[in-house]
Design a protein around this motif. Structure first.
Motif, PDB file in Angstrom:
ATOM      1  N   MET A 129       0.835  -1.201   0.000  1.00  0.00           N
ATOM      2  CA  MET A 129       0.000   0.000   0.000  1.00  0.00           C
ATOM      3  C   MET A 129       0.867   1.247   0.000  1.00  0.00           C
ATOM      4  N   GLY A 130       0.383   2.263  -0.706  1.00  0.00           N
ATOM      5  CA  GLY A 130       1.074   3.533  -0.724  1.00  0.00           C
ATOM      6  C   GLY A 130       0.500   4.484   0.316  1.00  0.00           C
ATOM      7  N   THR A 131       0.934   5.744   0.248  1.00  0.00           N
ATOM      8  CA  THR A 131       0.525   6.725   1.241  1.00  0.00           C
ATOM      9  C   THR A 131      -0.983   6.970   1.219  1.00  0.00           C
ATOM     10  N   GLY A 132      -1.570   7.053   0.036  1.00  0.00           N
ATOM     11  CA  GLY A 132      -3.004   7.320  -0.057  1.00  0.00           C
ATOM     12  C   GLY A 132      -3.840   6.242   0.600  1.00  0.00           C
ATOM     13  N   GLN A 133      -3.518   4.970   0.310  1.00  0.00           N
ATOM     14  CA  GLN A 133      -4.285   3.878   0.906  1.00  0.00           C
ATOM     15  C   GLN A 133      -4.084   3.807   2.417  1.00  0.00           C
ATOM     16  N   ALA A 134      -2.848   3.987   2.865  1.00  0.00           N
ATOM     17  CA  ALA A 134      -2.574   3.924   4.302  1.00  0.00           C
ATOM     18  C   ALA A 134      -3.271   5.054   5.048  1.00  0.00           C
ATOM     19  N   THR A 135      -3.281   6.236   4.443  1.00  0.00           N
ATOM     20  CA  THR A 135      -3.978   7.373   5.067  1.00  0.00           C
ATOM     21  C   THR A 135      -5.467   7.101   5.165  1.00  0.00           C
ATOM     22  N   ALA A 136      -6.038   6.520   4.106  1.00  0.00           N
ATOM     23  CA  ALA A 136      -7.470   6.210   4.110  1.00  0.00           C
ATOM     24  C   ALA A 136      -7.815   5.194   5.194  1.00  0.00           C
ATOM     25  N   ILE A 137      -6.941   4.213   5.406  1.00  0.00           N
ATOM     26  CA  ILE A 137      -7.178   3.209   6.445  1.00  0.00           C
ATOM     27  C   ILE A 137      -7.167   3.866   7.824  1.00  0.00           C
ATOM     28  N   ASN A 138      -6.200   4.755   8.058  1.00  0.00           N
ATOM     29  CA  ASN A 138      -6.171   5.478   9.339  1.00  0.00           C
ATOM     30  C   ASN A 138      -7.452   6.271   9.549  1.00  0.00           C
ATOM     31  N   MET A 139      -7.875   6.989   8.534  1.00  0.00           N
ATOM     32  CA  MET A 139      -9.064   7.833   8.661  1.00  0.00           C
ATOM     33  C   MET A 139     -10.314   6.992   8.866  1.00  0.00           C
ATOM     34  N   THR A 140     -10.338   5.793   8.277  1.00  0.00           N
ATOM     35  CA  THR A 140     -11.470   4.897   8.478  1.00  0.00           C
ATOM     36  C   THR A 140     -11.636   4.569   9.956  1.00  0.00           C
ATOM     37  N   GLN A 141     -10.513   4.316  10.626  1.00  0.00           N
ATOM     38  CA  GLN A 141     -10.565   3.983  12.042  1.00  0.00           C
ATOM     39  C   GLN A 141     -10.827   5.209  12.919  1.00  0.00           C
ATOM     40  N   MET A 142     -10.380   6.379  12.480  1.00  0.00           N
ATOM     41  CA  MET A 142     -10.518   7.592  13.294  1.00  0.00           C
ATOM     42  C   MET A 142     -11.929   8.165  13.260  1.00  0.00           C
ATOM     43  N   CYS A 143     -12.555   8.113  12.109  1.00  0.00           N
ATOM     44  CA  CYS A 143     -13.827   8.809  11.914  1.00  0.00           C
ATOM     45  C   CYS A 143     -14.980   7.907  12.327  1.00  0.00           C
ATOM     46  N   GLY A 144     -15.507   8.103  13.504  1.00  0.00           N
ATOM     47  CA  GLY A 144     -16.602   7.293  14.009  1.00  0.00           C
ATOM     48  C   GLY A 144     -17.647   8.132  14.708  1.00  0.00           C
ATOM     49  N   ILE A 145     -18.204   7.603  15.775  1.00  0.00           N
ATOM     50  CA  ILE A 145     -19.276   8.278  16.498  1.00  0.00           C
ATOM     51  C   ILE A 145     -18.742   9.386  17.401  1.00  0.00           C
ATOM     52  N   GLY A 146     -17.406   9.405  17.623  1.00  0.00           N
ATOM     53  CA  GLY A 146     -16.788  10.308  18.586  1.00  0.00           C
ATOM     54  C   GLY A 146     -17.346  11.719  18.660  1.00  0.00           C
ATOM     55  N   PRO A 147     -17.194  12.547  17.598  1.00  0.00           N
ATOM     56  CA  PRO A 147     -17.627  13.942  17.702  1.00  0.00           C
ATOM     57  C   PRO A 147     -19.128  14.100  17.902  1.00  0.00           C
ATOM     58  N   PHE A 148     -19.925  13.121  17.502  1.00  0.00           N
ATOM     59  CA  PHE A 148     -21.369  13.202  17.693  1.00  0.00           C
ATOM     60  C   PHE A 148     -21.762  13.164  19.171  1.00  0.00           C
ATOM     61  N   VAL A 149     -20.878  12.594  20.000  1.00  0.00           N
ATOM     62  CA  VAL A 149     -21.216  12.494  21.422  1.00  0.00           C
ATOM     63  C   VAL A 149     -20.307  13.324  22.317  1.00  0.00           C
ATOM     64  N   THR A 150     -19.124  13.702  21.837  1.00  0.00           N
ATOM     65  CA  THR A 150     -18.182  14.403  22.711  1.00  0.00           C
ATOM     66  C   THR A 150     -18.272  15.923  22.625  1.00  0.00           C
ATOM     67  N   ILE A 151     -18.773  16.460  21.520  1.00  0.00           N
ATOM     68  CA  ILE A 151     -18.827  17.925  21.386  1.00  0.00           C
ATOM     69  C   ILE A 151     -19.614  18.584  22.519  1.00  0.00           C
ATOM     70  N   PRO A 152     -20.785  18.067  22.917  1.00  0.00           N
ATOM     71  CA  PRO A 152     -21.485  18.703  24.054  1.00  0.00           C
ATOM     72  C   PRO A 152     -20.651  18.702  25.325  1.00  0.00           C
ATOM     73  N   VAL A 153     -19.966  17.604  25.597  1.00  0.00           N
ATOM     74  CA  VAL A 153     -19.147  17.519  26.804  1.00  0.00           C
ATOM     75  C   VAL A 153     -17.975  18.486  26.713  1.00  0.00           C
ATOM     76  N   MET A 154     -17.398  18.622  25.521  1.00  0.00           N
ATOM     77  CA  MET A 154     -16.238  19.481  25.343  1.00  0.00           C
ATOM     78  C   MET A 154     -16.592  20.954  25.515  1.00  0.00           C
ATOM     79  N   VAL A 155     -17.722  21.404  24.934  1.00  0.00           N
ATOM     80  CA  VAL A 155     -18.068  22.830  25.045  1.00  0.00           C
ATOM     81  C   VAL A 155     -18.414  23.192  26.483  1.00  0.00           C
ATOM     82  N   ILE A 156     -18.990  22.259  27.232  1.00  0.00           N
ATOM     83  CA  ILE A 156     -19.272  22.517  28.639  1.00  0.00           C
ATOM     84  C   ILE A 156     -17.981  22.545  29.442  1.00  0.00           C
ATOM     85  N   ALA A 157     -17.094  21.571  29.194  1.00  0.00           N
ATOM     86  CA  ALA A 157     -15.835  21.492  29.937  1.00  0.00           C
ATOM     87  C   ALA A 157     -14.978  22.727  29.717  1.00  0.00           C
ATOM     88  N   MET A 158     -14.973  23.262  28.477  1.00  0.00           N
ATOM     89  CA  MET A 158     -14.114  24.389  28.156  1.00  0.00           C
ATOM     90  C   MET A 158     -14.862  25.711  28.155  1.00  0.00           C
TER      91      MET A 158
END
Length: 453
Positions: free
Chosen positions: A1-30
């Motif tokens: 795999m080259g850089t493009g494919q490896a980057t896409a694999i990383n982003m696949t694992q990174m982009c999930g439900i996280g921001p949909f549930v953490t943004i409310p907690v983050m704006v309150i915390a900060m």
């Protein structure tokens, strides 16, 4: 795999439900819209840590990742203790990450099915029961041959990307800069500003949302020119996801007051309702629920293989290394992690994130900083297709960042993480006494990646 494919694999694992549930907690915390800059500080820490992963992964291209790095670095004094403790901890923190996906799924399901969320914004008793049922469905869906589920994983990821893109687009069509950039007065004042006061809590959430940037390090043997591909894939994926998350948070802050976002367990659905109407909100809330399901599905799929790989190399408890006789997948890891995921889904989102962060920071992130330093001293001739830029500065930045984040998880989580490692040490000693290995046998040193002379 080259850089493009490896980057896409990383982003696949990174982009999930996280921001949909953490943004409310983050704006309150900060304390307001200044929370958007928490993503930037978090990116700095994971970028520095990514360069550690890049050197270790390029030097030791094996599927095991961290447990291989810890085995090589710490074998000189503690035998197989450190890789064992990593596998032991992974059995806990990987399913806890999946628990956050289950909690997020139930929260957004509460928009479609009122009555699942309590006054505190967390799933109530009925919501928790549904969460446990969801985990059971995921385990049943994964209890089959890998070839039968790879296509489903791709479909779920596509839905995930569409969900994020739609919310960003909807928010930008009804954007109010006065809301998005209405920072709390004195937020950046030193000392005492709301931004600085909440930075610790915000970083825990930001780092949680970036998890997955190191996925390409587990694929080092399959990368073309890993000395170039690995660091680039890590850096590019972090910067890309940082941009997506930053844009996502600015967008929703431009539609709803931050106080209202902080009080909403399903803020993304409300953003869609206020911009494109109730019908669109319900349709894309279904997509968000599927996104959450997909994150749990993919996480347990990959996570259940970690103790299997360790057990195959005789670095972990042997029953985790057994394959199903007919379906040819590791059932013990899947079932154990499924049970822990279900238990984790019964707690609040913040408690689960803090606990999983405390565990993985201690035995993975901080340990790998030490591993890179030890290996440079113990095996100076090991082939290193990539050497960390500006060494040791990124290691120092990562170490300071991880120690700070660890101290912010809370004393309860710190003590529990230490207790879990203590229990793992006891388990290792029992196992080592049976297998007659160190400290009950000779210390075996095998420099697998060293240059033979």
């Amino acid at each position: 795999m080259g850089t493009g494919q490896a980057t896409a694999i990383n982003m696949t694992q990174m982009c999930g439900i996280g921001p949909f549930v953490t943004i409310p907690v983050m704006v309150i915390a900060m304390g307001g819209p200044q929370a958007m800059f928490g993503w930037l500080v978090g990116a700095l820490i994971v970028l520095a840590d990514g360069l550690i992963w890049a050197e270790l992964g390029a030097s030791m291209p094996r599927a095991g990742g961290t447990y291989v790095y810890l085995r090589e670095a710490f074998q000189y004094r503690t035998g197989r203790l450190m890789p064992f403790l990593f596998a032991w901890s992974a059995v806990l923190f990987i399913p806890l990450i999946m628990s956050t996906g289950v909690i997020g799924l139930v929260k957004y399901l509460g928009y479609l099915w009122p009555g699942l969320i309590g006054a505190d914004g967390e799933p109530n008793a009925l919501g928790k029961v549904i969460g446990v049922v969801v985990v059971g469905i995921v385990v049943l869906a994964l209890y089959r041959r890998i070839g039968q589920i790879s296509r489903l994983t791709s479909v779920l990821f596509a839905v995930m990307l569409v969900s994020v893109a739609v919310v960003i687009l909807a928010s930008l069509t009804h954007f109010h800069p006065s809301l998005a950039f209405g920072y709390t007065p004195g937020a950046f004042s030193v000392p005492g500003g709301a931004f600085w006061a909440g930075l610790g809590s915000g970083l825990i959430l930001a780092v949680y949302d970036y998890l997955g940037y190191n996925t390409s390090a587990y694929l080092g043997a399959e990368l073309r020119d890993p000395g170039r591909t690995l660091p680039r894939s890590i850096i590019y994926s972090i910067l890309a996801i940082m941009g997506i998350y930053f844009l996502f948070q600015i967008g929703v802050l431009g539609v709803m007051p931050w106080q209202e976002i902080g009080e909403s367990p399903y803020f993304a659905s409300l953003v869609l309702e206020r911009t494109w109407g109730s019908t669109a909100a319900h349709i894309f809330t279904v997509a968000i629920v599927i996104t959450a399901f997909g994150s749990v599905f993919a996480g347990l799929l990959g996570g259940s293989r970690v103790p299997y790989e360790a057990a195959r190399d005789k670095l972990f408890l042997p029953w985790f290394g057994k394959l199903h006789p007919r379906l040819h997948f590791p059932p013990v890891g899947l079932l154990v992690m499924g049970v822990i995921t279900a238990i984790g889904s019964l707690f609040s989102l913040t408690v689960v994130i803090n606990m999983l962060t405390a565990v993985f920071v201690l035995i993975q992130s901080i340990a790998q900083v030490a591993a890179l330093t030890v290996l440079r001293r113990r095996q100076p001739d090991m082939p290193r297709p990539y050497k960390q830029w500006l060494y040791p500065l990124p290691s120092i930045v990562a170490l300071v960042g991880w120690v700070f984040i660890y101290t912010q998880t809370g004393w309860q989580q710190i003590w529990l993480s230490l207790a879990w490692l203590a229990a793992g040490t006891v388990a290792f000693l029992i196992w080592a006494s049976v297998e007659k290995m160190w400290p009950f046998g000779p210390l075996e040193i095998r420099e697998e990646f060293a240059v033979t002379r």
